[in-house]
Design an enzyme around this catalytic site. Structure first.
Site, PDB file in Angstrom:
ATOM      1  N   ASN A 241       3.728  -0.541  18.331  1.00 43.08           N
ATOM      2  CA  ASN A 241       4.293  -1.388  17.276  1.00 43.08           C
ATOM      3  C   ASN A 241       5.614  -1.970  17.749  1.00 43.08           C
ATOM      4  O   ASN A 241       6.377  -1.310  18.454  1.00 43.08           O
ATOM      5  CB  ASN A 241       4.527  -0.560  15.998  1.00 43.08           C
ATOM      6  N   ARG A 242       5.872  -3.231  17.345  1.00 40.08           N
ATOM      7  CA  ARG A 242       7.113  -3.885  17.817  1.00 40.08           C
ATOM      8  C   ARG A 242       8.335  -3.145  17.287  1.00 40.08           C
ATOM      9  O   ARG A 242       9.329  -3.028  17.973  1.00 40.08           O
ATOM     10  CB  ARG A 242       7.122  -5.366  17.419  1.00 40.08           C
TER      11      ARG A 242
ATOM     12  N   ASP B 289      -9.700   2.644   2.887  1.00 37.27           N
ATOM     13  CA  ASP B 289      -9.661   1.861   4.136  1.00 37.27           C
ATOM     14  C   ASP B 289     -10.189   2.663   5.324  1.00 37.27           C
ATOM     15  O   ASP B 289     -10.948   2.142   6.148  1.00 37.27           O
ATOM     16  CB  ASP B 289      -8.221   1.428   4.459  1.00 37.27           C
TER      17      ASP B 289
ATOM     18  N   LYS C  43       0.808  -1.226   0.000  1.00 38.18           N
ATOM     19  CA  LYS C  43       0.000   0.000   0.000  1.00 38.18           C
ATOM     20  C   LYS C  43       0.842   1.278   0.000  1.00 38.18           C
ATOM     21  O   LYS C  43       0.400   2.300  -0.488  1.00 38.18           O
ATOM     22  CB  LYS C  43      -0.939   0.004   1.210  1.00 38.18           C
TER      23      LYS C  43
HETATM   24  P1  NAP Z   1       1.626  -4.150   6.764  1.00 43.55           P
HETATM   25  O1  NAP Z   1       1.782  -2.803   6.170  1.00 43.55           O
HETATM   26  O2  NAP Z   1       2.490  -5.266   6.300  1.00 43.55           O
HETATM   27  O3  NAP Z   1       1.813  -3.986   8.364  1.00 43.55           O
HETATM   28  C1  NAP Z   1       1.776  -5.115   9.206  1.00 43.55           C
HETATM   29  C2  NAP Z   1       1.790  -4.655  10.657  1.00 43.55           C
HETATM   30  O4  NAP Z   1       1.655  -5.812  11.485  1.00 43.55           O
HETATM   31  C3  NAP Z   1       3.077  -3.947  11.090  1.00 43.55           C
HETATM   32  O5  NAP Z   1       2.756  -2.970  12.054  1.00 43.55           O
HETATM   33  C4  NAP Z   1       3.866  -5.101  11.725  1.00 43.55           C
HETATM   34  O6  NAP Z   1       4.793  -4.677  12.696  1.00 43.55           O
HETATM   35  C5  NAP Z   1       2.747  -5.849  12.413  1.00 43.55           C
HETATM   36  N1  NAP Z   1       3.069  -7.249  12.658  1.00 43.55           N
HETATM   37  C6  NAP Z   1       3.138  -8.260  11.752  1.00 43.55           C
HETATM   38  N2  NAP Z   1       3.430  -9.430  12.380  1.00 43.55           N
HETATM   39  C7  NAP Z   1       3.538  -9.136  13.709  1.00 43.55           C
HETATM   40  C8  NAP Z   1       3.828  -9.907  14.852  1.00 43.55           C
HETATM   41  N3  NAP Z   1       4.056 -11.226  14.769  1.00 43.55           N
HETATM   42  N4  NAP Z   1       3.834  -9.295  16.056  1.00 43.55           N
HETATM   43  C9  NAP Z   1       3.593  -7.962  16.159  1.00 43.55           C
HETATM   44  N5  NAP Z   1       3.332  -7.169  15.104  1.00 43.55           N
HETATM   45  C10 NAP Z   1       3.297  -7.755  13.881  1.00 43.55           C
HETATM   46  O7  NAP Z   1       0.110  -4.682   6.618  1.00 43.55           O
HETATM   47  P2  NAP Z   1      -1.231  -3.808   6.516  1.00 43.55           P
HETATM   48  O8  NAP Z   1      -1.558  -3.541   5.106  1.00 43.55           O
HETATM   49  O9  NAP Z   1      -1.093  -2.681   7.473  1.00 43.55           O
HETATM   50  O10 NAP Z   1      -2.326  -4.864   7.049  1.00 43.55           O
HETATM   51  C11 NAP Z   1      -2.384  -5.217   8.414  1.00 43.55           C
HETATM   52  C12 NAP Z   1      -3.573  -6.151   8.623  1.00 43.55           C
HETATM   53  O11 NAP Z   1      -4.797  -5.459   8.385  1.00 43.55           O
HETATM   54  C13 NAP Z   1      -3.589  -7.360   7.706  1.00 43.55           C
HETATM   55  O12 NAP Z   1      -4.002  -8.472   8.466  1.00 43.55           O
HETATM   56  C14 NAP Z   1      -4.629  -7.010   6.670  1.00 43.55           C
HETATM   57  O13 NAP Z   1      -5.246  -8.152   6.115  1.00 43.55           O
HETATM   58  C15 NAP Z   1      -5.618  -6.236   7.522  1.00 43.55           C
HETATM   59  N6  NAP Z   1      -6.458  -5.323   6.743  1.00 43.55           N
HETATM   60  C16 NAP Z   1      -7.795  -5.499   6.745  1.00 43.55           C
HETATM   61  C17 NAP Z   1      -8.605  -4.623   6.035  1.00 43.55           C
HETATM   62  C18 NAP Z   1     -10.086  -4.810   6.058  1.00 43.55           C
HETATM   63  O14 NAP Z   1     -10.753  -4.281   5.169  1.00 43.55           O
HETATM   64  N7  NAP Z   1     -10.626  -5.506   7.033  1.00 43.55           N
HETATM   65  C19 NAP Z   1      -8.045  -3.572   5.309  1.00 43.55           C
HETATM   66  C20 NAP Z   1      -6.671  -3.399   5.343  1.00 43.55           C
HETATM   67  C21 NAP Z   1      -5.883  -4.301   6.055  1.00 43.55           C
HETATM   68  P3  NAP Z   1       6.286  -4.203  12.271  1.00 43.55           P
HETATM   69  O15 NAP Z   1       6.143  -2.820  11.683  1.00 43.55           O
HETATM   70  O16 NAP Z   1       6.970  -4.191  13.594  1.00 43.55           O
HETATM   71  O17 NAP Z   1       6.793  -5.203  11.304  1.00 43.55           O
END
Ligand code: NAP
Length: 290
Positions: free
Chosen positions: A163-164, A114, A77
């Site tokens: 955030n970690r 979003d 994104k």
């Molecule tokens: P992203 O940019 O890859 O960010 C992932 C986030 O999760 C980061 O803050 C990362 O921390 C954290 N993370 C991942 N694994 C972790 C762990 N084991 N322990 C602690 N923190 C962890 O992904 P994104 O686009 O923001 O999406 C995040 C989630 O939202 C996904 O599950 C996605 O499917 C969901 N989502 C849902 C919708 C909906 O319409 N419902 C819309 C958008 C996204 P670090 O920065 O420390 O790596």
């Protein structure tokens, strides 16, 4: 979908899709194709798993093949901004993350649906209005950016971002503070930093709880009062985070409502149509294993 409503792919079919990785779990093709089909728009929406380092090539293909629109999902994104031509809305430009691209006669325009989709879901499912509230956001990725900005736009009083990799949380809170003076922002790395705080809502915007990532982003039992819990993850429909919220008797909801809301808004950006689309998409999801 009835038989005579099925999409017939032919030489006029307009191509849409979702760019991300992984995308095999994505429900977007199902719900977007249901809407195209129901409204008898000759279009097909596919899932494209884009390997690391290939997003630029994917966007070149988007242009070369005259794709009409796309959704962008995890983990692209933010990176997607490098490959589009403009972001018409100020707020989307500030967020620095997009989830929707529209091909406007060869010009690729980026949007972020979003945040508005998230706010609509909070209202619909938890009757939660962020105005004046204190909210803990878990995660600092693309989805968290939209969540934090939308909470500030909705006049939240205080937003913590945990955030970690705390420097990502700091970057996000500093960015948001530059745009919204009414809301107080604080980046945190450890749970004890928010213990004892009067938190009204916790939002899981990490990928914890998604299939393949069974980590728990926060043990809700550390909270000292009843707090609403919203999990952006919708597959599985009840993550360990939400199971704890349920066991504690907290109001809670998964990200399915947000998924549908952001999809309806993307569909409207591409086609100009929205009437009845939410119901069509929700019907398409009935009976789906999440
Ligand atoms: P992203 O940019 O890859 O960010 C992932 C986030 O999760 C980061 O803050 C990362 O921390 C954290 N993370 C991942 N694994 C972790 C762990 N084991 N322990 C602690 N923190 C962890 O992904 P994104 O686009 O923001 O999406 C995040 C989630 O939202 C996904 O599950 C996605 O499917 C969901 N989502 C849902 C919708 C909906 O319409 N419902 C819309 C958008 C996204 P670090 O920065 O420390 O790596």
């Amino acid at each position: 979908m009835t038989r005579d409503q099925q999409i017939v792919v032919n030489a006029q079919t307009q191509l849409y899709g979702i760019f991300g990785n992984p995308v095999s779990h994505s429900l977007s093709p199902l719900i977007q194709n249901a809407a195209f089909s129901h409204l008898q728009i000759n279009a097909a929406y596919l899932a494209f798993p884009i390997e690391t380092g290939y997003l630029g090539i994917a966007f070149e293909a988007f242009r070369a093949m005259g794709m009409r629109g796309a959704n962008i999902t995890i983990p692209y994104k933010e990176e997607a901004l490098n490959f589009i031509d403009d972001i018409p809305e100020d707020v989307d430009r500030r967020i620095g993350a997009i989830n929707t691209v529209r091909n406007d006669h060869g010009t690729l325009l980026g949007y972020n649906t979003d945040g508005p989709g998230f706010l609509m879901a909070l209202n619909e499912e938890l009757s939660f209005n962020p105005e004046g509230k204190s909210i803990l956001v878990l995660g600092a990725g693309g989805a968290a950016r939209s969540v934090v900005f939308s909470l500030a736009r909705a006049h939240a009083n205080k937003v913590w971002v945990l955030n970690r990799h705390v420097e990502r949380a700091q970057g996000l809170t500093e960015l948001a503070a530059g745009f919204f003076s009414e809301t107080e922002f604080e980046a945190v790395k450890y749970l004890y930093e928010v213990q004892g705080e009067a938190i009204d809502l916790v939002v899981n915007a990490t990928s914890c709880g998604m299939k393949g990532n069974q980590d728990i982003p926060l043990d809700l039992r550390i909270l000292e009062r009843k707090t609403a819990a919203y999990d952006l993850v919708y597959s599985p429909n009840e993550t360990p985070f939400l199971q704890t919220a349920k066991a504690l008797g907290f109001p809670h909801a998964n990200g399915l409502g947000m998924l549908v809301n952001q999809a309806v808004l993307s569909f409207e950006i591409w086609t100009g149509k929205k009437d009845g689309v939410r119901k069509i998409m929700l019907d398409a999801l009935k009976g789906q294993e999440l």
